[in-house]
Design an enzyme around this catalytic site. Structure first.
Site, PDB file in Angstrom:
ATOM      1  N   TYR A  78       8.094  -3.465  19.530  1.00  0.00           N
ATOM      2  CA  TYR A  78       8.250  -2.153  18.859  1.00  0.00           C
ATOM      3  C   TYR A  78       9.662  -1.580  19.049  1.00  0.00           C
ATOM      4  CZ  TYR A  78       7.600   0.265  23.354  1.00  0.00           C
ATOM      5  OH  TYR A  78       7.752   0.730  24.633  1.00  0.00           O
ATOM      6  N   THR A  88      -7.079   4.307  10.540  1.00  0.00           N
ATOM      7  CA  THR A  88      -8.509   4.252  10.213  1.00  0.00           C
ATOM      8  C   THR A  88      -9.297   5.090  11.230  1.00  0.00           C
ATOM      9  OG1 THR A  88      -8.900   2.366  11.654  1.00  0.00           O
ATOM     10  CG2 THR A  88      -8.255   1.853   9.384  1.00  0.00           C
ATOM     11  N   GLU A 113      -3.436   6.375   7.009  1.00  0.00           N
ATOM     12  CA  GLU A 113      -2.834   7.111   8.134  1.00  0.00           C
ATOM     13  C   GLU A 113      -3.663   6.962   9.415  1.00  0.00           C
ATOM     14  OE1 GLU A 113      -0.604  10.641   7.665  1.00  0.00           O
ATOM     15  OE2 GLU A 113      -0.363  10.339   5.508  1.00  0.00           O
ATOM     16  N   TRP A 123       0.808  -1.238   0.000  1.00  0.00           N
ATOM     17  CA  TRP A 123       0.000   0.000   0.000  1.00  0.00           C
ATOM     18  C   TRP A 123       0.838   1.284   0.000  1.00  0.00           C
ATOM     19  CZ3 TRP A 123      -4.452  -2.260  -0.583  1.00  0.00           C
ATOM     20  CH2 TRP A 123      -4.901  -3.274   0.255  1.00  0.00           C
TER      21      TRP A 123
HETATM   22  C1  LIG Z   1      -4.702   4.001  -1.065  1.00  0.00           C
HETATM   23  C2  LIG Z   1      -3.877   3.648   0.117  1.00  0.00           C
HETATM   24  C3  LIG Z   1      -2.677   4.308   0.324  1.00  0.00           C
HETATM   25  C4  LIG Z   1      -1.873   3.975   1.424  1.00  0.00           C
HETATM   26  N1  LIG Z   1      -0.642   4.588   1.592  1.00  0.00           N
HETATM   27  C5  LIG Z   1       0.209   4.125   2.545  1.00  0.00           C
HETATM   28  C6  LIG Z   1       1.567   4.603   2.624  1.00  0.00           C
HETATM   29  O1  LIG Z   1       1.986   5.468   1.838  1.00  0.00           O
HETATM   30  N2  LIG Z   1       2.386   4.086   3.566  1.00  0.00           N
HETATM   31  C7  LIG Z   1       1.965   3.125   4.450  1.00  0.00           C
HETATM   32  O2  LIG Z   1       2.773   2.695   5.274  1.00  0.00           O
HETATM   33  N3  LIG Z   1       0.689   2.655   4.412  1.00  0.00           N
HETATM   34  C8  LIG Z   1      -0.185   3.127   3.478  1.00  0.00           C
HETATM   35  N4  LIG Z   1      -1.485   2.639   3.413  1.00  0.00           N
HETATM   36  C9  LIG Z   1      -1.900   1.624   4.358  1.00  0.00           C
HETATM   37  C10 LIG Z   1      -2.942   2.139   5.346  1.00  0.00           C
HETATM   38  O3  LIG Z   1      -2.334   3.008   6.263  1.00  0.00           O
HETATM   39  C11 LIG Z   1      -3.618   0.927   5.989  1.00  0.00           C
HETATM   40  O4  LIG Z   1      -4.420   0.330   5.009  1.00  0.00           O
HETATM   41  C12 LIG Z   1      -4.431   1.311   7.206  1.00  0.00           C
HETATM   42  O5  LIG Z   1      -3.577   1.702   8.253  1.00  0.00           O
HETATM   43  C13 LIG Z   1      -5.325   0.180   7.686  1.00  0.00           C
HETATM   44  O6  LIG Z   1      -4.614  -1.016   7.795  1.00  0.00           O
HETATM   45  P1  LIG Z   1      -5.222  -2.363   7.153  1.00  0.00           P
HETATM   46  O7  LIG Z   1      -5.536  -2.054   5.731  1.00  0.00           O
HETATM   47  O8  LIG Z   1      -4.264  -3.457   7.414  1.00  0.00           O
HETATM   48  O9  LIG Z   1      -6.583  -2.601   7.905  1.00  0.00           O
HETATM   49  P2  LIG Z   1      -6.756  -3.337   9.331  1.00  0.00           P
HETATM   50  O10 LIG Z   1      -5.777  -2.801  10.301  1.00  0.00           O
HETATM   51  O11 LIG Z   1      -6.790  -4.808   9.109  1.00  0.00           O
HETATM   52  O12 LIG Z   1      -8.191  -2.833   9.744  1.00  0.00           O
HETATM   53  C14 LIG Z   1      -9.396  -3.401   9.253  1.00  0.00           C
HETATM   54  C15 LIG Z   1     -10.567  -2.838  10.040  1.00  0.00           C
HETATM   55  O13 LIG Z   1     -10.437  -3.214  11.422  1.00  0.00           O
HETATM   56  C16 LIG Z   1     -10.503  -2.070  12.231  1.00  0.00           C
HETATM   57  N5  LIG Z   1      -9.614  -2.253  13.385  1.00  0.00           N
HETATM   58  C17 LIG Z   1      -8.345  -2.742  13.408  1.00  0.00           C
HETATM   59  N6  LIG Z   1      -7.838  -2.722  14.640  1.00  0.00           N
HETATM   60  C18 LIG Z   1      -8.812  -2.203  15.439  1.00  0.00           C
HETATM   61  C19 LIG Z   1      -8.903  -1.906  16.829  1.00  0.00           C
HETATM   62  N7  LIG Z   1      -7.875  -2.131  17.657  1.00  0.00           N
HETATM   63  N8  LIG Z   1     -10.058  -1.379  17.290  1.00  0.00           N
HETATM   64  C20 LIG Z   1     -11.092  -1.127  16.464  1.00  0.00           C
HETATM   65  N9  LIG Z   1     -11.072  -1.389  15.150  1.00  0.00           N
HETATM   66  C21 LIG Z   1      -9.940  -1.905  14.632  1.00  0.00           C
HETATM   67  C22 LIG Z   1     -10.031  -0.924  11.367  1.00  0.00           C
HETATM   68  O14 LIG Z   1     -10.528   0.311  11.855  1.00  0.00           O
HETATM   69  C23 LIG Z   1     -10.613  -1.314  10.027  1.00  0.00           C
HETATM   70  O15 LIG Z   1     -11.937  -0.860   9.937  1.00  0.00           O
HETATM   71  C24 LIG Z   1      -2.312   2.989   2.339  1.00  0.00           C
HETATM   72  C25 LIG Z   1      -3.540   2.351   2.137  1.00  0.00           C
HETATM   73  C26 LIG Z   1      -4.304   2.657   1.034  1.00  0.00           C
HETATM   74  C27 LIG Z   1      -5.594   1.896   0.819  1.00  0.00           C
END
Ligand SMILES: Cc1cc2nc3c(=O)[nH]c(=O)nc-3n(C[C@H](O)[C@H](O)[C@H](O)COP(=O)(O)OP(=O)(O)OC[C@H]3O[C@@H](n4cnc5c(N)ncnc54)[C@H](O)[C@@H]3O)c2cc1C
Length: 387
Positions: free
Chosen positions: A186, A373, A371, A164
């Site tokens: 960490y 969710t 950055e 991503w």
């Molecule tokens: C278009 C795009 C650009 C991006 N650019 C970058 C980038 O430049 N650099 C980079 O490093 N990353 C980047 N990302 C990654 C992005 O930061 C992650 O997708 C985001 O942090 C969510 O992680 P995940 O997709 O693994 O979802 P998950 O962490 O698996 O989350 C899935 C769902 O579960 C919920 N959830 C998870 N944990 C909890 C909790 N403890 N309590 C409540 N709810 C929870 C979340 O809110 C979400 O609704 C990008 C993503 C996209 C789609």
């Protein structure tokens, strides 16, 4: 007392310099970006000549010191630039946002003099940067990352995959996070500056996305990628600090992207509802329509105040963690609601690609995901207010 109050400017009042800066960036976006929106969205690509123009405009090195060829301006200027550009195209907004609020920001804060000499100069003069934290298995739980860095003499050897990564296709410099000791949790995480040309580094598949399609989102592969020790950003084992502190600030930039997007949607909506006639008059004459637009404008005003306030706090060196999380949470919801209203008020025309608002509706969704969710923003806010 009165004098003290007068020295506190209203949040949305800009200095003359800020006003001019925002106007010139918006004028540029309107002239140079707007004609390319549809093509960039369809092809999922930002043309290099447009990126070069962004460098010429000075918006790719806003906080880079003048000694390194940057504009030597403030974080708030970055926010204004991201907002003004996203009002036209949020895909270009995020390119500028990542460059300034994540990459340049991290190097400014954590880079040694040698690192600043080498990389800030480049980033001010045509080199795009990217910020690589997320992996397939670690998104919200970012510090569960598994990319491994093993020290070998004067180098670290990196193995793993990032997912991503915004600007993956355009970037030549990547701030990548890996662990030097998986058992340390960490405390093993370390930030590295990786150049595209380093042996063992490749940019993988580009994602085919719902929105911000012109912005590249790519996989990165590290296969025995050798990174000089001098390219450790900050200290070994302190990469978590680099990540947390940069992202705390970066999310204000996403707030700026989202208020820009919402303003763009509102601009289109106001224009269209004044032109489109039904029942013998412009649909903007119907009070129901007026009230919907008034509500959207009110929400946007609130979101903008929150983004500007968080940004001004950051520049003033005041605590801003809660305000940054709140502004990103709220602005992304406002962007979704405002762009959805735009689609509704365009009627059938809102649902087709010949008109601009369906794209903004698609683009808005990302604000609640990257950055941190919305749930993660709520967790940050709750921790700040509940202890
Ligand atoms: C278009 C795009 C650009 C991006 N650019 C970058 C980038 O430049 N650099 C980079 O490093 N990353 C980047 N990302 C990654 C992005 O930061 C992650 O997708 C985001 O942090 C969510 O992680 P995940 O997709 O693994 O979802 P998950 O962490 O698996 O989350 C899935 C769902 O579960 C919920 N959830 C998870 N944990 C909890 C909790 N403890 N309590 C409540 N709810 C929870 C979340 O809110 C979400 O609704 C990008 C993503 C996209 C789609």
């Amino acid at each position: 007392m009165q004098q003290q109050l007068e020295s506190l400017p209203p949040l949305t009042r800009l200095t003359e310099d800020e006003e001019l800066f925002r106007a010139s960036v918006f004028e540029f976006a309107d002239r140079e970006i707007r004609p390319l929106i549809r093509e960039m969205d369809e092809h999922g690509k930002i043309p290099r000549h447009l990126i070069d123009k962004l460098f010429d405009l000075g918006v790719m090195g806003i906080e880079i010191g003048e000694a390194f060829g940057g504009a030597g301006a403030t974080f708030f200027h970055s926010v204004l630039a991201v907002e003004a550009i996203s009002r036209v195209d949020p895909s270009i907004g995020v390119l500028v946002d990542v460059q300034n609020t994540l990459v340049v920001n991290a190097l400014n804060r954590w880079g040694s003099e040698a690192v600043k000499q080498r990389y800030l100069n480049k980033l001010a003069h045509g080199t795009v940067g990217a910020y690589a934290l997320s992996e397939a298995g670690s998104g919200s739980d970012a510090f569960a990352l598994t990319t491994r860095a093993v020290e070998q003499g004067d180098e670290f050897v990196l193995n793993g995959r990032k997912l991503w990564i915004t600007n993956g296709n355009e970037a030549d410099v990547f701030i990548a996070f890996a662990t030097v000791n998986p058992d340390a949790g960490y405390r093993g995480i370390t930030a590295f500056i990786v150049e595209r040309s380093f042996a063992g580094f490749t940019v993988g598949k580009k994602e085919d996305k719902l929105g911000i399609r012109a912005s590249s989102t790519c996989e990165l592969l590290f296969e025995d990628c050798r990174v000089p020790r001098a390219n450790v950003l900050g200290e070994v084992g302190k990469g978590y600090k680099v990540a947390i502190e940069t992202l705390n600030e970066g999310r204000i930039g996403i707030g700026a992207q989202m208020i820009g997007l919402a303003q763009g949607a509102l601009d289109y909506t106001i224009k269209y509802t004044k032109e489109r006639k039904q029942f013998g008059k412009p649909i903007a004459d119907f009070q129901a329509v007026q009230f919907q637009i008034a509500r959207a404008a009110t929400e946007l005003e609130a979101a903008r105040l929150m983004v500007y306030n968080a940004s001004r706090l950051r520049d003033a060196g005041q605590p801003f963690l809660k305000e940054a999380a709140m502004c990103k949470l709220f602005s992304s919801e406002v962007a979704e609601r405002t762009s959805s209203l735009a689609v509704n008020l365009y009627g059938g025309y809102g649902f087709v690609k010949d008109y601009p608002v369906e794209k903004l509706f698609r683009d808005a969704k990302i604000g609640q995901i990257y950055e941190g969710t919305s749930n993660l923003q709520l967790a940050t806010i709750a921790k700040q207010i509940l202890g």
